[in-house]
Scaffold this active site. Structure first.
Site, PDB file in Angstrom:
ATOM      1  N   ASP A  14       8.841   8.601  14.280  1.00 23.50           N
ATOM      2  CA  ASP A  14       9.064   8.665  12.843  1.00 23.50           C
ATOM      3  C   ASP A  14      10.283   7.874  12.371  1.00 23.50           C
ATOM      4  O   ASP A  14      10.515   7.754  11.170  1.00 23.50           O
ATOM      5  CB  ASP A  14       9.242  10.142  12.410  1.00 23.50           C
ATOM      6  CG  ASP A  14       7.954  10.928  12.580  1.00 23.50           C
ATOM      7  OD1 ASP A  14       6.884  10.361  12.298  1.00 23.50           O
ATOM      8  OD2 ASP A  14       8.024  12.099  12.995  1.00 23.50           O
TER       9      ASP A  14
ATOM     10  N   HIS B 139      13.034  14.557  20.738  1.00 27.72           N
ATOM     11  CA  HIS B 139      11.635  14.881  20.991  1.00 27.72           C
ATOM     12  C   HIS B 139      11.564  15.921  22.092  1.00 27.72           C
ATOM     13  O   HIS B 139      12.342  15.890  23.035  1.00 27.72           O
ATOM     14  CB  HIS B 139      10.864  13.618  21.433  1.00 27.72           C
ATOM     15  CG  HIS B 139       9.385  13.771  21.278  1.00 27.72           C
ATOM     16  ND1 HIS B 139       8.611  14.340  22.248  1.00 27.72           N
ATOM     17  CD2 HIS B 139       8.566  13.447  20.260  1.00 27.72           C
ATOM     18  CE1 HIS B 139       7.350  14.349  21.821  1.00 27.72           C
ATOM     19  NE2 HIS B 139       7.299  13.819  20.623  1.00 27.72           N
TER      20      HIS B 139
HETATM   21  N1  ACO Z   1      19.943  15.522  15.389  1.00 29.00           N
HETATM   22  C1  ACO Z   1      20.985  16.241  15.850  1.00 29.00           C
HETATM   23  N2  ACO Z   1      20.884  17.105  16.887  1.00 29.00           N
HETATM   24  C2  ACO Z   1      19.678  17.256  17.460  1.00 29.00           C
HETATM   25  C3  ACO Z   1      18.553  16.542  17.019  1.00 29.00           C
HETATM   26  C4  ACO Z   1      18.707  15.651  15.959  1.00 29.00           C
HETATM   27  N3  ACO Z   1      17.682  14.945  15.494  1.00 29.00           N
HETATM   28  N4  ACO Z   1      17.482  16.902  17.783  1.00 29.00           N
HETATM   29  C5  ACO Z   1      17.919  17.813  18.653  1.00 29.00           C
HETATM   30  N5  ACO Z   1      19.265  18.018  18.471  1.00 29.00           N
HETATM   31  C6  ACO Z   1      20.133  18.893  19.280  1.00 29.00           C
HETATM   32  C7  ACO Z   1      19.954  20.362  18.941  1.00 29.00           C
HETATM   33  O1  ACO Z   1      20.855  20.768  17.941  1.00 29.00           O
HETATM   34  C8  ACO Z   1      20.214  21.002  20.273  1.00 29.00           C
HETATM   35  O2  ACO Z   1      21.597  20.985  20.476  1.00 29.00           O
HETATM   36  P1  ACO Z   1      22.331  22.228  21.277  1.00 29.00           P
HETATM   37  O3  ACO Z   1      21.780  22.173  22.675  1.00 29.00           O
HETATM   38  O4  ACO Z   1      23.778  21.947  21.165  1.00 29.00           O
HETATM   39  O5  ACO Z   1      21.894  23.486  20.548  1.00 29.00           O
HETATM   40  C9  ACO Z   1      19.609  20.036  21.292  1.00 29.00           C
HETATM   41  O6  ACO Z   1      19.701  18.749  20.644  1.00 29.00           O
HETATM   42  C10 ACO Z   1      18.177  20.350  21.658  1.00 29.00           C
HETATM   43  O7  ACO Z   1      17.407  20.436  20.453  1.00 29.00           O
HETATM   44  P2  ACO Z   1      16.189  21.402  20.245  1.00 29.00           P
HETATM   45  O8  ACO Z   1      15.985  21.588  18.773  1.00 29.00           O
HETATM   46  O9  ACO Z   1      16.356  22.618  21.092  1.00 29.00           O
HETATM   47  O10 ACO Z   1      15.008  20.516  20.865  1.00 29.00           O
HETATM   48  P3  ACO Z   1      13.465  20.758  20.663  1.00 29.00           P
HETATM   49  O11 ACO Z   1      12.798  20.118  21.806  1.00 29.00           O
HETATM   50  O12 ACO Z   1      13.190  22.199  20.413  1.00 29.00           O
HETATM   51  O13 ACO Z   1      13.152  19.989  19.288  1.00 29.00           O
HETATM   52  C11 ACO Z   1      12.741  18.225  17.758  1.00 29.00           C
HETATM   53  C12 ACO Z   1      12.627  18.702  19.221  1.00 29.00           C
HETATM   54  C13 ACO Z   1      12.162  19.298  16.823  1.00 29.00           C
HETATM   55  C14 ACO Z   1      11.914  16.958  17.593  1.00 29.00           C
HETATM   56  C15 ACO Z   1      14.233  17.967  17.417  1.00 29.00           C
HETATM   57  O14 ACO Z   1      14.726  16.950  18.259  1.00 29.00           O
HETATM   58  C16 ACO Z   1      14.431  17.591  15.944  1.00 29.00           C
HETATM   59  O15 ACO Z   1      14.588  18.489  15.116  1.00 29.00           O
HETATM   60  N6  ACO Z   1      14.463  16.275  15.615  1.00 29.00           N
HETATM   61  C17 ACO Z   1      14.571  15.840  14.236  1.00 29.00           C
HETATM   62  C18 ACO Z   1      13.214  15.985  13.531  1.00 29.00           C
HETATM   63  C19 ACO Z   1      12.227  14.946  13.989  1.00 29.00           C
HETATM   64  O16 ACO Z   1      12.537  13.751  14.062  1.00 29.00           O
HETATM   65  N7  ACO Z   1      11.007  15.400  14.258  1.00 29.00           N
HETATM   66  C20 ACO Z   1       9.887  14.513  14.647  1.00 29.00           C
HETATM   67  C21 ACO Z   1       9.575  14.651  16.090  1.00 29.00           C
HETATM   68  S1  ACO Z   1       8.278  13.540  16.569  1.00 29.00           S
HETATM   69  C22 ACO Z   1       6.906  14.289  15.945  1.00 29.00           C
HETATM   70  O17 ACO Z   1       6.755  15.456  15.858  1.00 29.00           O
HETATM   71  C23 ACO Z   1       5.865  13.408  15.453  1.00 29.00           C
END
Ligand code: ACO
Length: 434
Positions: free
Chosen positions: A369, A312
């Protein structure tokens, strides 16, 4: 209207040989922001913040999140307390009007919502014109946009009475619109609302009932849905709420702004993740993969799959909604006597991820979620409807934020800038010389 944050100190910024003082403002929970609204006028510079991770777009008095401590409050009231003691319509009132309703206010609000549940008959033709496999989120967004064509008499975002009418219409009609999207996809008759049921019971009747049989609202399911709607009701400036505010800032009507918010929620990185989670769990089951194998895949740079329902932007600790939903998931499945292999896979994935250095270092925890889809699945909701249920829950939050936007003394059309990186001035060349 947003309460205004206090300003007690300034920050100093040096750009080249110029130094500017920027006001630092502090919110009611102590969060601090550097106010850069005069920055370009004074220095010629703008700020650059891809993904807006460091950008506050507004001052808001609706929802407070402390992502480090895992705190979520609506109008100051902890989510845990609302989840235990309140119901969805009361929470909707709280978010939109700013306070808990007294008995008369709640009665008036509930009655008004009850009396606006029906759709114009022409909506049947509207849905009939969509393909059978139309995704419910596309259908819901289109249908909410179409409300503006049916109610041109109440579209002025600055007319208090028109706003009140369109807000009540939208809250009341959305369950009917969402259930029509589902009924259309399975070829069943659209169900008229039955205002003898309460708000959530009525939605269940329109989703799961049919004209040939008696329908009894299952109290376990009704309570579970009511809880999920409360937990989804607002989450400050997330992607779909910011979309609703940005679109709303053009002074478009409520339906236009919320229709945009619904599309934003649909994306798999936002609300669409609830559908993705259940698809992920089913794929793990069907492919006979172990939880560990999937987690390794989600960590790999060579694979685009993520552990959906984890991570998140704001929570760097447990998402408090996920804690409540996980417990509800066990309770509901237990009470319904449902054995869910998908829940077992979800628990296994969570246990592995929470001990894995990759997820620990990046502070990735289950989000709202991760377990919600397991409940929706257990009560017979098809996975392509999950995000529409999220939208139903989020509706009062979007509306509250849209109303707050319009009473903000700092209201301006939302219009970010950019740093241009394309070619510098170039001449047009006739086609035969290219
Ligand atoms: N699985 C694996 N790796 C992940 C995940 C995940 N679910 N989420 C983040 N990471 C990793 C990224 O690859 C990144 O790694 P790095 O630093 O080596 O490049 C690091 O963690 C940071 O991730 P970002 O994508 O930069 O974080 P951001 O804050 O931009 O994104 C998000 C947040 C979109 C929720 C992300 O965690 C994600 O894609 N999660 C899965 C989708 C999801 O569950 N979305 C629902 C969110 S709740 C909502 O909106 C209601």
């Amino acid at each position: 209207m947003a309460d205004t944050a206090e300003m007690a100190e300034t920050a100093e910024l040096r750009v080249g040989d110029q130094t500017v003082q920027l006001p630092v403002i502090t919110g009611s929970e102590g969060e601090r922001a550097i106010d850069i609204s005069r920055l370009r006028a004074e220095t010629g510079c703008i700020t650059l913040d891809p993904g807006y991770a460091n950008t506050g777009s507004c001052q808001s008095a609706i929802t407070f999140i402390d992502g480090e401590k895992g705190i979520l409050r609506y109008r100051g009231i902890p989510i845990e307390e609302l989840a235990e003691k309140s119901n969805f319509l009361e929470v909707s009132y709280l978010l939109m009007y700013g306070n808990l309703p007294n008995a008369d206010q709640l009665d008036y609000f509930t009655n008004s919502i009850n009396h606006h549940t029906m759709l114009h008959e022409d909506f049947r033709k509207f849905y009939a014109s969509l393909p059978k496999d139309a995704h419910p989120m596309a259908a819901c967004s289109a249908a909410v946009g179409a409300l503006a064509t049916f109610y041109p008499d109440s579209l002025d975002p600055r007319d208090e009475h028109e706003v009140e009418v369109s807000v009540h219409r939208l809250i009341a009609k959305f369950p009917t619109l969402a259930s029509y999207a589902y009924k259309h996809s399975v070829g069943q008759p659209f169900m008229y609302p039955n205002n003898g049921f309460d708000y959530v019971g009525n939605f269940m009747w329109m989703m799961f009932g049919n004209p040939c049989e008696e329908y009894e609202v299952d109290e376990v399911v009704r309570k579970a849905l009511d809880l999920l709607f409360i937990l989804h009701a607002d989450h400050e400036q997330n992607c779909s709420t910011s979309t609703t505010r940005l679109v709303g800032s053009s002074m478009v009507n409520l339906f236009g702004a919320i229709s945009a918010g619904i599309n934003s929620l649909w994306g798999p990185l936002h609300g669409g993740a609830n559908q993705q989670v259940i698809d992920m769990l089913a794929a793990i089951r069907d492919e006979g993969m172990t939880g560990r194998q999937f987690v390794e895949r989600a960590k790999s740079n060579d694979d685009t799959s993520r552990l959906m329902g984890f991570g998140h932007r704001v929570y760097k600790n447990f998402d408090p909604r996920a804690r409540i939903i996980k417990k509800a998931c066990f309770d509901v499945l237990n009470q319904l006597g449902v054995h869910s292999p998908l829940l077992e896979i979800a628990v296994e994935l969570e246990e592995i991820a929470l001990k894995d250095d990759y997820f620990v270092e990046r502070k990735l925890y289950p989000n709202v979620d991760f377990y919600s889809g397991v409940i929706y699945n257990a009560i017979g909701t098809p996975s392509n409807m999950f995000t529409a249920l999220f939208a139903l829950g989020r509706l009062p939050g979007w509306i509250a934020q849209w109303i707050e936007l319009h009473s903000d003394p700092d209201f301006r059309i939302g219009r970010p800038r950019q740093i241009y990186t394309g070619p510098t001035q170039n001449a047009w060349i006739p086609v035969e010389e290219r």
